[in-house]
Design an enzyme around this catalytic site. Sequence first.
Site, PDB file in Angstrom:
ATOM      1  N   GLN A 265       0.804  -1.220   0.000  1.00  0.00           N
ATOM      2  CA  GLN A 265       0.000   0.000   0.000  1.00  0.00           C
ATOM      3  C   GLN A 265       0.840   1.275   0.000  1.00  0.00           C
ATOM      4  O   GLN A 265       0.298   2.375  -0.144  1.00  0.00           O
ATOM      5  CB  GLN A 265      -0.928   0.013   1.218  1.00  0.00           C
ATOM      6  CG  GLN A 265      -1.950  -1.105   1.238  1.00  0.00           C
ATOM      7  CD  GLN A 265      -2.783  -1.113   2.508  1.00  0.00           C
ATOM      8  OE1 GLN A 265      -2.790  -0.160   3.293  1.00  0.00           O
ATOM      9  NE2 GLN A 265      -3.508  -2.209   2.737  1.00  0.00           N
TER      10      GLN A 265
ATOM     11  N   HIS B 199      -1.690   1.002   5.658  1.00  0.00           N
ATOM     12  CA  HIS B 199      -2.429   2.037   6.400  1.00  0.00           C
ATOM     13  C   HIS B 199      -1.652   3.351   6.513  1.00  0.00           C
ATOM     14  O   HIS B 199      -1.085   3.669   7.557  1.00  0.00           O
ATOM     15  CB  HIS B 199      -2.837   1.524   7.773  1.00  0.00           C
ATOM     16  CG  HIS B 199      -3.889   0.458   7.709  1.00  0.00           C
ATOM     17  ND1 HIS B 199      -4.635   0.096   8.796  1.00  0.00           N
ATOM     18  CD2 HIS B 199      -4.332  -0.308   6.686  1.00  0.00           C
ATOM     19  CE1 HIS B 199      -5.483  -0.863   8.443  1.00  0.00           C
ATOM     20  NE2 HIS B 199      -5.302  -1.116   7.151  1.00  0.00           N
TER      21      HIS B 199
ATOM     22  N   GLU C 117     -16.482   3.493   7.615  1.00  0.00           N
ATOM     23  CA  GLU C 117     -17.246   4.600   8.193  1.00  0.00           C
ATOM     24  C   GLU C 117     -17.205   5.852   7.341  1.00  0.00           C
ATOM     25  O   GLU C 117     -16.177   6.177   6.740  1.00  0.00           O
ATOM     26  CB  GLU C 117     -16.688   4.965   9.576  1.00  0.00           C
ATOM     27  CG  GLU C 117     -16.816   3.878  10.612  1.00  0.00           C
ATOM     28  CD  GLU C 117     -16.272   4.313  11.975  1.00  0.00           C
ATOM     29  OE1 GLU C 117     -16.340   3.503  12.909  1.00  0.00           O
ATOM     30  OE2 GLU C 117     -15.767   5.455  12.080  1.00  0.00           O
TER      31      GLU C 117
ATOM     32  N   TYR D 106     -13.024   9.537  17.221  1.00  0.00           N
ATOM     33  CA  TYR D 106     -13.933   8.708  16.428  1.00  0.00           C
ATOM     34  C   TYR D 106     -13.866   7.229  16.782  1.00  0.00           C
ATOM     35  O   TYR D 106     -14.461   6.404  16.102  1.00  0.00           O
ATOM     36  CB  TYR D 106     -13.690   8.986  14.929  1.00  0.00           C
ATOM     37  CG  TYR D 106     -14.153  10.398  14.613  1.00  0.00           C
ATOM     38  CD1 TYR D 106     -15.450  10.657  14.222  1.00  0.00           C
ATOM     39  CD2 TYR D 106     -13.312  11.489  14.848  1.00  0.00           C
ATOM     40  CE1 TYR D 106     -15.899  11.961  14.020  1.00  0.00           C
ATOM     41  CE2 TYR D 106     -13.752  12.790  14.645  1.00  0.00           C
ATOM     42  CZ  TYR D 106     -15.039  13.020  14.223  1.00  0.00           C
ATOM     43  OH  TYR D 106     -15.488  14.311  14.047  1.00  0.00           O
TER      44      TYR D 106
ATOM     45  N   TYR E  68      -9.826  -9.529  10.752  1.00  0.00           N
ATOM     46  CA  TYR E  68      -9.781 -10.376   9.560  1.00  0.00           C
ATOM     47  C   TYR E  68      -9.822 -11.855   9.910  1.00  0.00           C
ATOM     48  O   TYR E  68     -10.264 -12.675   9.115  1.00  0.00           O
ATOM     49  CB  TYR E  68      -8.533 -10.049   8.736  1.00  0.00           C
ATOM     50  CG  TYR E  68      -8.565  -8.655   8.160  1.00  0.00           C
ATOM     51  CD1 TYR E  68      -9.464  -8.316   7.163  1.00  0.00           C
ATOM     52  CD2 TYR E  68      -7.709  -7.668   8.631  1.00  0.00           C
ATOM     53  CE1 TYR E  68      -9.509  -7.033   6.636  1.00  0.00           C
ATOM     54  CE2 TYR E  68      -7.736  -6.385   8.108  1.00  0.00           C
ATOM     55  CZ  TYR E  68      -8.645  -6.070   7.120  1.00  0.00           C
ATOM     56  OH  TYR E  68      -8.687  -4.797   6.607  1.00  0.00           O
TER      57      TYR E  68
END
Length: 367
Positions: A81, A143, A237, A247, A258
């Site tokens: 990523q 991430h 979300e 949050y 997972y």
Amino acid sequence: MLKTSRALLFLGLLGSSLAQAMDYRIETVTGGLEHPWSLAFLPDGRMLVTERVGRLRIIEADGRLNPQPVGGVPEGFVAAQAGLMEVMLDPQFASNQQLYLSYAYGTSQANNTRLAKARLVDGQLQEVQVLFSALPAKAGAAHYGGRMAFLADNTLVLTLGDGFDLREQAQNTSNHLGKIVRLNRDGSIPQDNPLVGQTGVAEEIYSLGHRNVQGIVYDAERQRLYSHEHGPRGGDELNLIKPGNNYGWPLITYGIDYSGAQISPYTELPGLQQPLLHWTPSVAPSSLALYRGALFPQWQGDLFASTLAERSVRRIRLHNGKLAGQEVLFEELGERIRDVRCGPDGALYLLTDNVDGRLLRVVPAAE
């Protein structure tokens, strides 16, 4: 050019059975992009596209992909990523040629998200300056967040991730993991940030308790900042972001790990913000746009979230600032959609996340 498609509104807020048909046509602007990540529109009709592998490309006004990548792009960490992520123009780009890039920095054992600014001059980046590096550096290649938006006062918000294996750090105000940060355009910390002046905190923090925020957009008309983030298995979300709010990740979540294991027994706790909506199973939201164009009057003021797992774009309908339903668009493409943008011409633009990725333009079928 792809054939005309018809999208049916089939999902409504709270299970309502709204139904509406809309015609559109999807055109291929250009192909040959390697995992494109972000799109920006230049004042002269050209476009900039980042490729996650570390290249910044120019698409000419006629849709031709310039074969020569932009020079001077800062070297980053590319793996899984990680790589080059967002490109965003300065509010005064027409006069100062400045732009902002987010990218992963470091090595496989010590990396995170970085923000830099530079001037685009004759196909080259000049005066490259690192403004911010998220800390701590962590191992792995997942991430990073990496999306950006300007607020009404021209301060910049940058989304970050929790580092995947360090999710508890999203609640730790001494670091940047799992946070949205707010900076001045020179990289300094705005003195009205919510944690400024507190001891032992990262004063760049604007909000906390996030997992991996890959969509953010500021609605200047309503003065609202929206973001979305990836959940684990379920629990993606959409949030309304306000300074200093928590949050909840990973103390509250609508998803599971997972492995199938429980992350938290709670979906809500006092002092932690509830999402405006959540998606279970996960759609994997990858970018967020606000439609303010003229080609699709029915879409005016709505949010659009591109998705990777669902291979679609979610139109999130808003009425007087309140959620009024959802519509799943462009599933017929069968492709992971990495970025969605409202163009200056009123069309909707999409980037497909493939080795041979494309830039697509969505216009009314009758145009």
